[in-house]
Write a protein that holds these residues in place. Structure first.
Motif, PDB file in Angstrom:
ATOM      1  N   MET A  22      57.646   5.698  21.868  1.00  0.00           N
ATOM      2  CA  MET A  22      56.713   6.661  22.471  1.00  0.00           C
ATOM      3  C   MET A  22      57.210   7.103  23.835  1.00  0.00           C
ATOM      4  O   MET A  22      57.071   8.249  24.228  1.00  0.00           O
ATOM      5  CB  MET A  22      55.325   6.048  22.563  1.00  0.00           C
ATOM      6  CG  MET A  22      54.688   5.883  21.211  1.00  0.00           C
ATOM      7  SD  MET A  22      52.945   5.525  21.346  1.00  0.00           S
ATOM      8  CE  MET A  22      53.008   3.811  21.742  1.00  0.00           C
ATOM      9  N   ASP A  23      57.810   6.154  24.544  1.00  0.00           N
ATOM     10  CA  ASP A  23      58.389   6.464  25.845  1.00  0.00           C
ATOM     11  C   ASP A  23      59.454   7.551  25.701  1.00  0.00           C
ATOM     12  O   ASP A  23      59.649   8.371  26.578  1.00  0.00           O
ATOM     13  CB  ASP A  23      58.999   5.182  26.413  1.00  0.00           C
ATOM     14  CG  ASP A  23      59.528   5.364  27.815  1.00  0.00           C
ATOM     15  OD1 ASP A  23      58.690   5.468  28.731  1.00  0.00           O
ATOM     16  OD2 ASP A  23      60.754   5.422  27.996  1.00  0.00           O
ATOM     17  N   GLY A  42      59.391   9.959  23.612  1.00  0.00           N
ATOM     18  CA  GLY A  42      58.857  11.232  23.158  1.00  0.00           C
ATOM     19  C   GLY A  42      58.224  11.216  21.786  1.00  0.00           C
ATOM     20  O   GLY A  42      57.775  12.258  21.310  1.00  0.00           O
ATOM     21  N   ARG A  64      53.360  -0.140  33.930  1.00  0.00           N
ATOM     22  CA  ARG A  64      52.874   0.342  32.635  1.00  0.00           C
ATOM     23  C   ARG A  64      51.890   1.498  32.794  1.00  0.00           C
ATOM     24  O   ARG A  64      51.794   2.363  31.925  1.00  0.00           O
ATOM     25  CB  ARG A  64      52.226  -0.803  31.852  1.00  0.00           C
ATOM     26  CG  ARG A  64      53.248  -1.842  31.360  1.00  0.00           C
ATOM     27  CD  ARG A  64      52.573  -3.019  30.691  1.00  0.00           C
ATOM     28  NE  ARG A  64      51.829  -2.638  29.506  1.00  0.00           N
ATOM     29  CZ  ARG A  64      52.385  -2.443  28.314  1.00  0.00           C
ATOM     30  NH1 ARG A  64      53.662  -2.615  28.156  1.00  0.00           N
ATOM     31  NH2 ARG A  64      51.642  -2.093  27.302  1.00  0.00           N
ATOM     32  N   GLY A  98      52.373   5.101  31.156  1.00  0.00           N
ATOM     33  CA  GLY A  98      51.371   5.561  30.204  1.00  0.00           C
ATOM     34  C   GLY A  98      51.034   4.534  29.150  1.00  0.00           C
ATOM     35  O   GLY A  98      50.379   4.849  28.165  1.00  0.00           O
ATOM     36  N   PHE A  99      51.485   3.290  29.324  1.00  0.00           N
ATOM     37  CA  PHE A  99      51.203   2.251  28.329  1.00  0.00           C
ATOM     38  C   PHE A  99      49.921   1.483  28.642  1.00  0.00           C
ATOM     39  O   PHE A  99      49.443   0.711  27.843  1.00  0.00           O
ATOM     40  CB  PHE A  99      52.373   1.279  28.237  1.00  0.00           C
ATOM     41  CG  PHE A  99      53.636   1.960  27.837  1.00  0.00           C
ATOM     42  CD1 PHE A  99      53.760   2.524  26.584  1.00  0.00           C
ATOM     43  CD2 PHE A  99      54.684   2.091  28.731  1.00  0.00           C
ATOM     44  CE1 PHE A  99      54.915   3.182  26.213  1.00  0.00           C
ATOM     45  CE2 PHE A  99      55.835   2.748  28.366  1.00  0.00           C
ATOM     46  CZ  PHE A  99      55.954   3.288  27.113  1.00  0.00           C
ATOM     47  N   ASP A 150      46.030   2.147  30.616  1.00  0.00           N
ATOM     48  CA  ASP A 150      45.163   3.165  31.227  1.00  0.00           C
ATOM     49  C   ASP A 150      44.506   2.585  32.454  1.00  0.00           C
ATOM     50  O   ASP A 150      43.890   1.531  32.383  1.00  0.00           O
ATOM     51  CB  ASP A 150      44.060   3.580  30.258  1.00  0.00           C
ATOM     52  CG  ASP A 150      44.587   3.792  28.866  1.00  0.00           C
ATOM     53  OD1 ASP A 150      45.664   4.391  28.768  1.00  0.00           O
ATOM     54  OD2 ASP A 150      43.925   3.355  27.904  1.00  0.00           O
ATOM     55  N   THR A 161      47.163  11.063  34.354  1.00  0.00           N
ATOM     56  CA  THR A 161      46.404   9.847  34.046  1.00  0.00           C
ATOM     57  C   THR A 161      46.020   9.743  32.580  1.00  0.00           C
ATOM     58  O   THR A 161      46.034   8.671  32.001  1.00  0.00           O
ATOM     59  CB  THR A 161      45.132   9.795  34.901  1.00  0.00           C
ATOM     60  OG1 THR A 161      45.474  10.176  36.221  1.00  0.00           O
ATOM     61  CG2 THR A 161      44.532   8.415  34.908  1.00  0.00           C
ATOM     62  N   SER A 162      45.685  10.892  31.965  1.00  0.00           N
ATOM     63  CA  SER A 162      45.208  10.810  30.587  1.00  0.00           C
ATOM     64  C   SER A 162      46.276  11.253  29.589  1.00  0.00           C
ATOM     65  O   SER A 162      45.966  11.477  28.429  1.00  0.00           O
ATOM     66  CB  SER A 162      43.948  11.660  30.434  1.00  0.00           C
ATOM     67  OG  SER A 162      44.213  12.955  30.899  1.00  0.00           O
ATOM     68  N   LEU A 163      47.529  11.350  30.039  1.00  0.00           N
ATOM     69  CA  LEU A 163      48.582  11.748  29.102  1.00  0.00           C
ATOM     70  C   LEU A 163      49.217  10.515  28.467  1.00  0.00           C
ATOM     71  O   LEU A 163      49.444   9.517  29.127  1.00  0.00           O
ATOM     72  CB  LEU A 163      49.677  12.542  29.839  1.00  0.00           C
ATOM     73  CG  LEU A 163      49.334  13.966  30.272  1.00  0.00           C
ATOM     74  CD1 LEU A 163      50.563  14.633  30.868  1.00  0.00           C
ATOM     75  CD2 LEU A 163      48.821  14.780  29.112  1.00  0.00           C
ATOM     76  N   PRO A 164      49.515  10.600  27.159  1.00  0.00           N
ATOM     77  CA  PRO A 164      50.213   9.476  26.514  1.00  0.00           C
ATOM     78  C   PRO A 164      51.675   9.407  26.982  1.00  0.00           C
ATOM     79  O   PRO A 164      52.187  10.376  27.552  1.00  0.00           O
ATOM     80  CB  PRO A 164      50.136   9.822  25.027  1.00  0.00           C
ATOM     81  CG  PRO A 164      49.996  11.307  24.992  1.00  0.00           C
ATOM     82  CD  PRO A 164      49.229  11.686  26.223  1.00  0.00           C
ATOM     83  N   PRO A 165      52.343   8.296  26.729  1.00  0.00           N
ATOM     84  CA  PRO A 165      53.715   8.111  27.229  1.00  0.00           C
ATOM     85  C   PRO A 165      54.659   9.228  26.810  1.00  0.00           C
ATOM     86  O   PRO A 165      55.534   9.627  27.587  1.00  0.00           O
ATOM     87  CB  PRO A 165      54.150   6.787  26.583  1.00  0.00           C
ATOM     88  CG  PRO A 165      52.915   6.092  26.195  1.00  0.00           C
ATOM     89  CD  PRO A 165      51.866   7.127  25.982  1.00  0.00           C
ATOM     90  N   ASN A 166      54.480   9.735  25.571  1.00  0.00           N
ATOM     91  CA  ASN A 166      55.437  10.730  25.079  1.00  0.00           C
ATOM     92  C   ASN A 166      55.270  12.090  25.751  1.00  0.00           C
ATOM     93  O   ASN A 166      56.087  12.964  25.562  1.00  0.00           O
ATOM     94  CB  ASN A 166      55.344  10.862  23.549  1.00  0.00           C
ATOM     95  CG  ASN A 166      53.935  11.068  23.077  1.00  0.00           C
ATOM     96  OD1 ASN A 166      52.996  10.534  23.661  1.00  0.00           O
ATOM     97  ND2 ASN A 166      53.755  11.845  22.037  1.00  0.00           N
ATOM     98  N   THR A 204      61.492   4.446  30.330  1.00  0.00           N
ATOM     99  CA  THR A 204      61.365   3.047  30.700  1.00  0.00           C
ATOM    100  C   THR A 204      62.530   2.231  30.142  1.00  0.00           C
ATOM    101  O   THR A 204      62.959   2.469  29.018  1.00  0.00           O
ATOM    102  CB  THR A 204      60.043   2.481  30.141  1.00  0.00           C
ATOM    103  OG1 THR A 204      58.979   3.338  30.546  1.00  0.00           O
ATOM    104  CG2 THR A 204      59.783   1.078  30.663  1.00  0.00           C
ATOM    105  N   PRO A 222      41.693   7.491  28.067  1.00  0.00           N
ATOM    106  CA  PRO A 222      42.625   8.562  27.728  1.00  0.00           C
ATOM    107  C   PRO A 222      43.287   8.293  26.383  1.00  0.00           C
ATOM    108  O   PRO A 222      43.310   7.168  25.910  1.00  0.00           O
ATOM    109  CB  PRO A 222      43.643   8.512  28.865  1.00  0.00           C
ATOM    110  CG  PRO A 222      43.494   7.204  29.514  1.00  0.00           C
ATOM    111  CD  PRO A 222      42.131   6.677  29.189  1.00  0.00           C
ATOM    112  N   ALA A 269      46.143   8.076  25.709  1.00  0.00           N
ATOM    113  CA  ALA A 269      47.325   7.227  25.802  1.00  0.00           C
ATOM    114  C   ALA A 269      47.095   5.932  25.055  1.00  0.00           C
ATOM    115  O   ALA A 269      48.009   5.338  24.511  1.00  0.00           O
ATOM    116  CB  ALA A 269      47.646   6.934  27.256  1.00  0.00           C
TER     117      ALA A 269
END
Lengths: 283, 367, 311
Positions: free
Chosen positions: A179-180, A182, B60, B64-65, B67, B81-86, B92, C27, C29
């Motif tokens: 996921m990191d 993408g 983390r 984004g791993f 919250d 803040t609310s975006l996922p890692p991708n 990382t 979120p 995430a």
């Protein structure tokens, strides 16, 4: 010199690690009794005469008889069909369940973990009775479809148990790394997690195929009259007058399931992992 | 007193990472508490602290791993803040390396670029360049499982760097390597960072590592940043008892601050000069690094106290003396065994010596 | 709290478009929903086809049959009362006895076998354990059929016993309780060997050597060292053998006679011959109750063992 002996070492006091004669004797007798019944079936499948106790010379007539018996061939076809569908269905549902179960720490995960264990401690006859009542209660006609559903229900637990420990042993950072880089969660699952689980998935698929193909009790309770799975036919044949053809069918089934189990045990090794015996011993 | 560092010299520059009152709560207890940090573009920034101090959780949250339960994470001024890692422009390097075992080294490195839909030719070119940068030439087609620990580490680094992220997060990346390899990788990592010019946020529990590699260090404890500054700042001028004790060895002696000196319990007074902000008569700790204590060749005007040598520990380039200032109050003093210092000049146990120090180096830490 | 930023005198201005400072909605995430979506299909499937069907069995056991023999729901206690009928009660007691005896015999066989394979088979260990496991995946009926031929009145086993004078012309194995138990043992002994084997593999062999020093003889060492160290494996094996043995009906059919029928045969009979589904369901519930009790006892024991181990 017995090859199983430990490498020669200096004589130790009081003969430590002395070979346990009694235990080895029991083990030898055990192996003889374990394989003798199977050997008898195989032997008499090649018997030239109809006798089930005296061997009168080698012949393939019972195999010929089997391959000309349209009822038995129909049963074979149905068993293969049921096994294939049950394998696919239970692997898809079971792998998904194992993945979700391990990561789902909430109430749903706890519930799923509990109900998934129940079939493993429930005797097949209970599962069979319950399935029969359910199908009758729903007004469903018994046929190969009902056998498939019952077998899937029964097999999901096996797949989940085998996969669950593998999923739990996965490094969670690997999925995070995907996921990191993408990937979405689905992509991470598809591109990274499932390939890592592939040996266990294949092994459990083969195992399920063999288990379902050989299963008698569930099929017996949930099948319709015609066609019937091969195992159910064998049951009736043994119970109501034995034809030597059964020996031939039995031998073919033995050969088939032993090949499949050998394959299931070998798959993890093919992928360079440790042996697959833990497949059967659970953890 | 605060030395000027790159980010404060150009306050108008948008920080690469900004943690704005960030907090993280697990089951009612705070792993990270009300954290505020600005990390400048191009900076090598370390989060340093003992295990459980919240440094990995902080990393983390940037990646984004995890919250945050409070506050906001900003990358180059944008709230993520609310975006996922991708969806974050950070990559990382994981502590376990987290390589994809079923893919070759080249495919591991290419993973991120493929996700982004970079053209094939460009992927090949960038992966090749990255393989060279981390010195993995000739290993591109091998599976990670067949590599050594150091080589796996390089794959993990290359796999992250090839994406040219705005910020690279490193979670104790050297912890699994043996000491010699670790020293070598420290130098290499620093060189690579200078070469690519990417902001590095580096998590470690090893203070040497943090001091040698970082532009700035944030020392964390109990989910809070105890002190943030250049390596020199946090080492020479610790602002709390924790930082003084965590960064190297330090003499921490309790006493009462009065008239520009700390009066030790049942012992001499240590002159420390005026300390605005420390109330007269308050209980304090004095911290003096062992290497900041002089045993001979005092400079004029240095305060001097007497003590008795209790123990002499010779360790090659240096000798450490344990000196009793008062019953139960012992400090360590470190002497360099330079060419000028002759063997017979060393003190033996039981001898009374004079200790001198620069009052600037005697830090007063209120309780 | 003091703010530790490079510019210590000013706090970073709150970011624009940052919402409320308090608890924000989780979120995406976290993305934990995917695990729910993966768990759901299997869980729903199992709930419908397994849990619901078991509940249906329980419900029908209170039911009655109509003139056509089809089951009807009801609140009839007749079926449950019928379980106390001596005819049914004896079968249940016999099943319980057979299943318990089977577990004990399996234990007696499995200890030496697991011991020999785990500790004295050297590099053939894995091959041997595979050789034990593989036949058990072969078709149960075919194996049981071969076993019944082997033990039949003029089969090889009795012929051998007669030849050495251990049996006479009247000795029978089939159609006796012993025959049924022999069938159950043959069917399920692997479930005892595997956990025992695993326990012995985990056992520290230094324990045995220490035991030799302490107790001397191999039998005493086995009793005082090996058995206690593998107690949990043995308990797991007992349950794993007892559960299927209790519910089996094939062994009693192939190896036993009318006087050796088990509860499984009764259930089969009520569903396939007698067409008394409510009574069959009641019998199934009784079977399930016995098994749950066994399972519950086992779980309590292992909990206690674990609690003692961590004390």
């Amino acid at each position: 010199m017995n090859p199983t002996a430990p490498p020669p070492r200096p004589r130790r006091r009081r003969g430590q690690r002395r070979r346990p004669v009694f235990a080895i004797a029991v083990t030898v007798v055990f192996f003889v009794l374990l394989y003798l019944p199977i050997a008898m079936v195989v032997l008499f499948s090649f018997n030239a005469q109809k006798s089930l106790t005296i061997f009168k010379g080698f012949s393939l007539r019972w195999y010929e008889a089997f391959f000309h018996d349209s009822v038995l061939l129909g049963s074979l076809g149905m068993s293969l069909e049921v096994s294939l569908v049950a394998m696919l269905g239970s692997v898809v549902l079971g792998v998904a369940l194992a993945l979700g179960l391990v990561r789902n720490k909430g109430r749903l995960g706890a519930y799923a973990g509990l109900i998934m264990m129940v079939p493993l401690i429930t005797p097949e006859i209970v599962t069979g009775v319950a399935s029969l009542l359910l199908f009758k209660g729903l007004g469903v006609t018994l046929n190969s479809g009902t056998v498939m559903i019952a077998e899937i229900t029964f097999s999901i637990s096996y797949v989940t148990v085998i996969l669950r420990s593998r999923v739990a042993a996965l490094n969670p950072e690997v999925e995070e790394a995907a996921m990191d880089l993408g990937a979405t969660r689905w992509q991470a699952l598809r591109l990274v997690t499932l390939p890592a689980l592939l040996p266990a998935i294949l092994a459990s698929a083969v195992l399920i195929f063999a288990l379902v193909f050989d299963d008698f009790v569930l099929a017996y309770f949930t099948t319709g009259v015609d066609p019937q799975p091969l195992a159910v036919r064998i049951y009736s044949a043994i119970r109501f007058g034995v034809e030597p053809t059964i020996n031939a069918v039995g031998t073919l089934m033995l050969a088939g399931s032993i090949t499949l189990i050998g394959l299931a045990l070998a798959i993890p090794r093919l992928f360079g992992r440790r042996g697959g015996l833990d497949l059967i011993s659970g953890e | 007193m605060t030395p000027t560092t790159a980010p404060s010299a150009a306050p108008e520059a948008v920080p690469a990472v900004r943690l704005d009152h960030v907090g993280k709560e697990f089951n009612g207890s705070h792993a990270v508490h009300d954290l505020c940090l600005d990390i400048a573009p191009g900076e090598f920034f370390s989060l340093l602290g003992p295990s459980g101090c919240g440094k990995t959780t902080t990393l983390r949250m940037i990646g984004g791993f995890a919250d945050p339960t409070e506050g906001a994470v900003l990358l180059s001024g944008e709230d993520v803040t609310s975006l996922p890692p991708n969806k974050r422009n950070v990559n990382t390097v994981f502590q376990s390396y987290a390589l994809f075992d079923h893919l070759s080294v080249a495919d591991n490195i290419a993973f991120g670029l493929k996700r982004k839909g970079v053209p094939k030719a460009e992927i090949r070119e960038r992966v090749g360049a990255m393989v060279d940068l981390v010195q993995l030439g000739g290993m591109a087609e091998r599976k990670p499982r067949t590599l050594s620990g150091g080589q796996r580490q390089r794959v993990a680094l290359a796999r992250a760097l090839v994406n040219r992220p705005a910020v690279l997060l490193l979670d104790e990346p050297l912890a699994a390597l043996d000491l010699k390899l670790r020293r070598q990788m420290q130098v290499e990592l620093k060189q690579i960072q200078r070469e690519v010019g990417i902001t590095f946020v580096f998590v470690t529990h090893d203070q040497d590592e943090a001091l040698t590699m970082s532009d700035r260090v944030a020392v964390m404890n109990g989910g809070r940043v105890e002190q943030c500054g250049t390596p020199e700042d946090v080492y020479e001028r610790p602002e709390s008892r924790f930082v003084a004790a965590f960064m190297g060895t330090s003499n921490l002696v309790g006493g009462v601050f009065r008239d520009g000196a700390v009066h030790l319990d049942g012992g001499p007074a240590l002159p420390v000069g005026p300390r605005p902000g420390i109330a007269e008569g308050s209980a304090v700790d004095v911290s003096i690094r062992p290497e900041k204590i002089w045993l001979s060749d005092f400079e004029p005007g240095m305060p001097v106290v007497n003590g008795v040598i209790r123990e002499t520990v010779y360790s090659g380039p240096t000798t450490t003396y344990l000196i009793e200032l008062a019953p139960g109050v012992t400090v360590a003093a470190l002497e360099q065994n330079t060419a000028r210092a002759r063997m017979e000049d060393r003190w033996a146990g039981g001898e009374t010596v004079e200790l001198a120090y620069d009052p600037e180096h005697a830090l007063v830490l209120s309780h | 709290m003091a703010l530790r930023t490079p510019v210590r005198t000013e706090r970073p201005a709150p970011a624009k478009n940052v919402g409320g400072r308090g608890r924000r909605p989780r979120p995406s995430a976290a993305g934990a929903r995917i695990w729910t979506w993966l768990t759901l299909p299997g869980t729903v499937w199992m709930s419908v086809f397994f849990i619901a069907s078991l509940l249906l069995v329980a419900a029908i056991s209170f039911g009655t049959t109509d003139q056509l023999g089809d089951p009807r729901f009801g609140t009839d206690l007749g079926n449950l009362k019928a379980l106390a009928d001596p005819a049914y009660r004896d079968v249940m007691v016999r099943s319980l006895g057979y299943a318990l005896l089977t577990s004990v015999i399996c234990l007696l066989i499995a200890y030496p076998v697991a011991y020999a394979v785990a500790l004295h088979a050297g590099r053939f260990k894995n091959a041997l354990i595979a050789a034990i496991v593989v036949p058990f995946f072969a078709n149960y009926l075919v194996r049981m059929y071969g076993w019944s031929v082997l033990l039949s009145d003029d089969g090889p086993v009795l012929q051998l016993l007669r030849a050495v004078g251990l049996a006479d012309d009247h000795t029978k194995i089939l159609n006796t309780g012993f025959g049924v138990i022999a069938g159950l043992v043959y069917g399920f002994v692997v479930f005892m060997i595997i956990p025992l084997y695993a326990a012995m593999e985990r056992m520290d062999t230094a324990l045995i050597e220490a035991g030799r020093d302490l107790y001397g003889g191999p039998l005493r060492t086995f009793l005082f060292v090996t058995v206690p160290a593998t107690r949990q494996g043995a308990a797991a094996g007992m349950v794993l053998v007892f559960l299927p043995a209790m519910g089996d009906f094939v062994s009693a059919q192939f190896m036993g006679g009318p006087n050796q029928i088990m509860i499984g045969n009764l259930i089969q009979d009520k569903f396939f011959e007698g067409q008394d589904w409510p009574l069959g369901s009641a019998l199934t519930m009784a079977l399930m109750a016995v098994l749950l009790l066994a399972m519950f006892g086992y779980l309590r024991r292992t909990r206690k063992d674990e609690a003692e181990a961590t004390r």
